[in-house]
Design a protein around this motif. Structure first.
Motif, PDB file in Angstrom:
ATOM      1  N   SER A  27       0.832  -1.213   0.000  1.00 50.29           N
ATOM      2  CA  SER A  27       0.000   0.000   0.000  1.00 50.29           C
ATOM      3  C   SER A  27       0.859   1.252   0.000  1.00 50.29           C
ATOM      4  O   SER A  27       0.540   2.234  -0.659  1.00 50.29           O
ATOM      5  CB  SER A  27      -0.907   0.031   1.234  1.00 50.29           C
ATOM      6  OG  SER A  27      -1.900  -0.929   1.133  1.00 50.29           O
ATOM      7  N   GLU A  28       1.955   1.206   0.746  1.00 50.37           N
ATOM      8  CA  GLU A  28       2.827   2.376   0.875  1.00 50.37           C
ATOM      9  C   GLU A  28       3.805   2.511  -0.288  1.00 50.37           C
ATOM     10  O   GLU A  28       4.038   3.608  -0.785  1.00 50.37           O
ATOM     11  CB  GLU A  28       3.642   2.278   2.173  1.00 50.37           C
ATOM     12  CG  GLU A  28       2.808   2.314   3.430  1.00 50.37           C
ATOM     13  CD  GLU A  28       3.600   1.875   4.659  1.00 50.37           C
ATOM     14  OE1 GLU A  28       4.843   1.729   4.570  1.00 50.37           O
ATOM     15  OE2 GLU A  28       2.967   1.667   5.712  1.00 50.37           O
ATOM     16  N   ARG A  29       4.401   1.389  -0.723  1.00 48.11           N
ATOM     17  CA  ARG A  29       5.532   1.444  -1.655  1.00 48.11           C
ATOM     18  C   ARG A  29       5.255   0.857  -3.033  1.00 48.11           C
ATOM     19  O   ARG A  29       6.039   1.070  -3.957  1.00 48.11           O
ATOM     20  CB  ARG A  29       6.716   0.659  -1.069  1.00 48.11           C
ATOM     21  CG  ARG A  29       7.112   1.091   0.305  1.00 48.11           C
ATOM     22  CD  ARG A  29       8.171   0.178   0.862  1.00 48.11           C
ATOM     23  NE  ARG A  29       8.502   0.549   2.229  1.00 48.11           N
ATOM     24  CZ  ARG A  29       9.471   0.005   2.924  1.00 48.11           C
ATOM     25  NH1 ARG A  29      10.215  -0.934   2.394  1.00 48.11           N
ATOM     26  NH2 ARG A  29       9.706   0.399   4.155  1.00 48.11           N
ATOM     27  N   GLY A  30       4.210   0.036  -3.143  1.00 48.52           N
ATOM     28  CA  GLY A  30       3.992  -0.712  -4.377  1.00 48.52           C
ATOM     29  C   GLY A  30       4.688  -2.059  -4.306  1.00 48.52           C
ATOM     30  O   GLY A  30       5.538  -2.299  -3.443  1.00 48.52           O
ATOM     31  N   TYR A  31       4.325  -2.939  -5.208  1.00 54.22           N
ATOM     32  CA  TYR A  31       4.848  -4.308  -5.212  1.00 54.22           C
ATOM     33  C   TYR A  31       6.341  -4.344  -5.519  1.00 54.22           C
ATOM     34  O   TYR A  31       7.131  -4.941  -4.796  1.00 54.22           O
ATOM     35  CB  TYR A  31       4.068  -5.141  -6.233  1.00 54.22           C
ATOM     36  CG  TYR A  31       4.597  -6.535  -6.458  1.00 54.22           C
ATOM     37  CD1 TYR A  31       4.446  -7.509  -5.482  1.00 54.22           C
ATOM     38  CD2 TYR A  31       5.236  -6.874  -7.650  1.00 54.22           C
ATOM     39  CE1 TYR A  31       4.923  -8.803  -5.687  1.00 54.22           C
ATOM     40  CE2 TYR A  31       5.712  -8.157  -7.860  1.00 54.22           C
ATOM     41  CZ  TYR A  31       5.555  -9.123  -6.881  1.00 54.22           C
ATOM     42  OH  TYR A  31       6.029 -10.394  -7.087  1.00 54.22           O
ATOM     43  N   THR A  32       6.733  -3.682  -6.597  1.00 61.59           N
ATOM     44  CA  THR A  32       8.124  -3.723  -7.050  1.00 61.59           C
ATOM     45  C   THR A  32       9.075  -3.167  -6.001  1.00 61.59           C
ATOM     46  O   THR A  32      10.168  -3.694  -5.802  1.00 61.59           O
ATOM     47  CB  THR A  32       8.271  -2.937  -8.373  1.00 61.59           C
ATOM     48  OG1 THR A  32       7.330  -3.464  -9.315  1.00 61.59           O
ATOM     49  CG2 THR A  32       9.663  -3.059  -8.945  1.00 61.59           C
ATOM     50  N   ASN A  33       8.655  -2.112  -5.307  1.00 62.64           N
ATOM     51  CA  ASN A  33       9.529  -1.447  -4.335  1.00 62.64           C
ATOM     52  C   ASN A  33       9.456  -2.045  -2.931  1.00 62.64           C
ATOM     53  O   ASN A  33      10.056  -1.508  -2.005  1.00 62.64           O
ATOM     54  CB  ASN A  33       9.199   0.046  -4.267  1.00 62.64           C
ATOM     55  CG  ASN A  33       9.518   0.737  -5.573  1.00 62.64           C
ATOM     56  OD1 ASN A  33      10.484   0.392  -6.244  1.00 62.64           O
ATOM     57  ND2 ASN A  33       8.695   1.696  -5.950  1.00 62.64           N
ATOM     58  N   THR A  34       8.716  -3.123  -2.770  1.00 61.21           N
ATOM     59  CA  THR A  34       8.651  -3.795  -1.463  1.00 61.21           C
ATOM     60  C   THR A  34       9.618  -4.971  -1.475  1.00 61.21           C
ATOM     61  O   THR A  34       9.441  -5.918  -2.235  1.00 61.21           O
ATOM     62  CB  THR A  34       7.221  -4.285  -1.164  1.00 61.21           C
ATOM     63  OG1 THR A  34       6.352  -3.151  -1.094  1.00 61.21           O
ATOM     64  CG2 THR A  34       7.161  -5.038   0.151  1.00 61.21           C
ATOM     65  N   SER A  35      10.641  -4.893  -0.655  1.00 54.19           N
ATOM     66  CA  SER A  35      11.665  -5.950  -0.624  1.00 54.19           C
ATOM     67  C   SER A  35      11.322  -7.002   0.429  1.00 54.19           C
ATOM     68  O   SER A  35      10.573  -6.744   1.377  1.00 54.19           O
ATOM     69  CB  SER A  35      13.033  -5.350  -0.308  1.00 54.19           C
ATOM     70  OG  SER A  35      13.051  -4.888   1.032  1.00 54.19           O
ATOM     71  N   LEU A  36      11.909  -8.177   0.257  1.00 58.53           N
ATOM     72  CA  LEU A  36      11.733  -9.241   1.250  1.00 58.53           C
ATOM     73  C   LEU A  36      12.323  -8.826   2.597  1.00 58.53           C
ATOM     74  O   LEU A  36      11.773  -9.152   3.650  1.00 58.53           O
ATOM     75  CB  LEU A  36      12.388 -10.535   0.762  1.00 58.53           C
ATOM     76  CG  LEU A  36      11.797 -11.151  -0.507  1.00 58.53           C
ATOM     77  CD1 LEU A  36      12.510 -12.456  -0.848  1.00 58.53           C
ATOM     78  CD2 LEU A  36      10.309 -11.389  -0.364  1.00 58.53           C
ATOM     79  N   ASP A  37      13.434  -8.094   2.552  1.00 55.73           N
ATOM     80  CA  ASP A  37      14.046  -7.607   3.799  1.00 55.73           C
ATOM     81  C   ASP A  37      13.082  -6.692   4.557  1.00 55.73           C
ATOM     82  O   ASP A  37      12.960  -6.781   5.778  1.00 55.73           O
ATOM     83  CB  ASP A  37      15.345  -6.846   3.503  1.00 55.73           C
ATOM     84  CG  ASP A  37      16.472  -7.783   3.080  1.00 55.73           C
ATOM     85  OD1 ASP A  37      16.539  -8.905   3.626  1.00 55.73           O
ATOM     86  OD2 ASP A  37      17.270  -7.398   2.207  1.00 55.73           O
TER      87      ASP A  37
END
Length: 200
Positions: A27-37
């Motif tokens: 919701s905050e960053r988008g899928y691509t910008n959400t890292s596993l870390d």
């Protein structure tokens, strides 16, 4: 890796914690910008544990999207019961539009992420196709019960479904700022557009 449904309460709680954190971050960053870390940090567990549970970020997204699909299917099954008793095609589409916008807002993150995934892979997921075809069936119901005497076709049902999905989702994305902000006015306008399409 083959996904296995958690059998123990603790494993289920861990899975839900990961999925809830993933949803917040999308919701905050988008899928691509959400890292596993970032997901692991949010939950207070490790990236390795995430991968052991889901196998990949995409696999976790598909589980998250399954939650939305189950909700959307339940809503559409309920709508199918009410469409025949509604006073008009416009009233049926107005109700359908408002209900679908509500669940798209509630489950905005997985919908947004699935759109990102589509643009990345240029392939429509089978879950998305299933939901769309369920919506087409509702449009057919509206045609059958409220457009008597009109020589309608499946082109109208498919077009009406596409208009509804595109307009509502893009409004939620704030990609259609010219649409009326007033809820009632916007959904009445959408209903009129779709009923016109259903007559084809």
């Amino acid at each position: 890796m083959i996904y296995r449904i958690p059998r123990q309460d603790r494993a289920l709680r861990t899975e839900n914690a990961y999925l809830d954190a993933f949803e917040r971050l999308i919701s905050e960053r988008g899928y691509t910008n959400t890292s596993l870390d970032a997901i692991a940090r949010e939950v207070g567990l490790t990236k390795a544990a995430f991968l052991a549970r889901f196998g990949s970020k995409k696999a976790a997204l598909l589980l998250l999207f399954d939650r939305y699909c189950a909700k959307a299917t339940a809503v559409m099954e309920e709508m199918a019961l009410h469409i025949p008793t509604m006073p008009s095609a416009e009233a049926a589409i107005y109700e359908l539009s408002t209900v679908l916008e509500k669940i798209q807002l509630e489950d905005f993150a997985p919908n947004r992420a699935m759109q990102e995934l589509f643009f990345e892979e240029l392939k429509v997921d089978q879950r998305t196709q299933k939901i769309f075809l369920e919506l087409v069936d509702l449009m057919r119901l509206v045609q059958k019960h409220h457009l008597e005497g009109v020589a309608y076709t499946d082109t109208g049902a498919f077009s009406g479904s596409q208009i509804l999905v595109s307009v509502n989702f893009n409004y939620i994305l704030r990609a259609m700022p010219a649409l009326p902000r007033d809820h009632d006015t916007r959904h009445r306008m959408i209903a009129l557009m779709i009923v016109a399409a259903l007559r084809f």
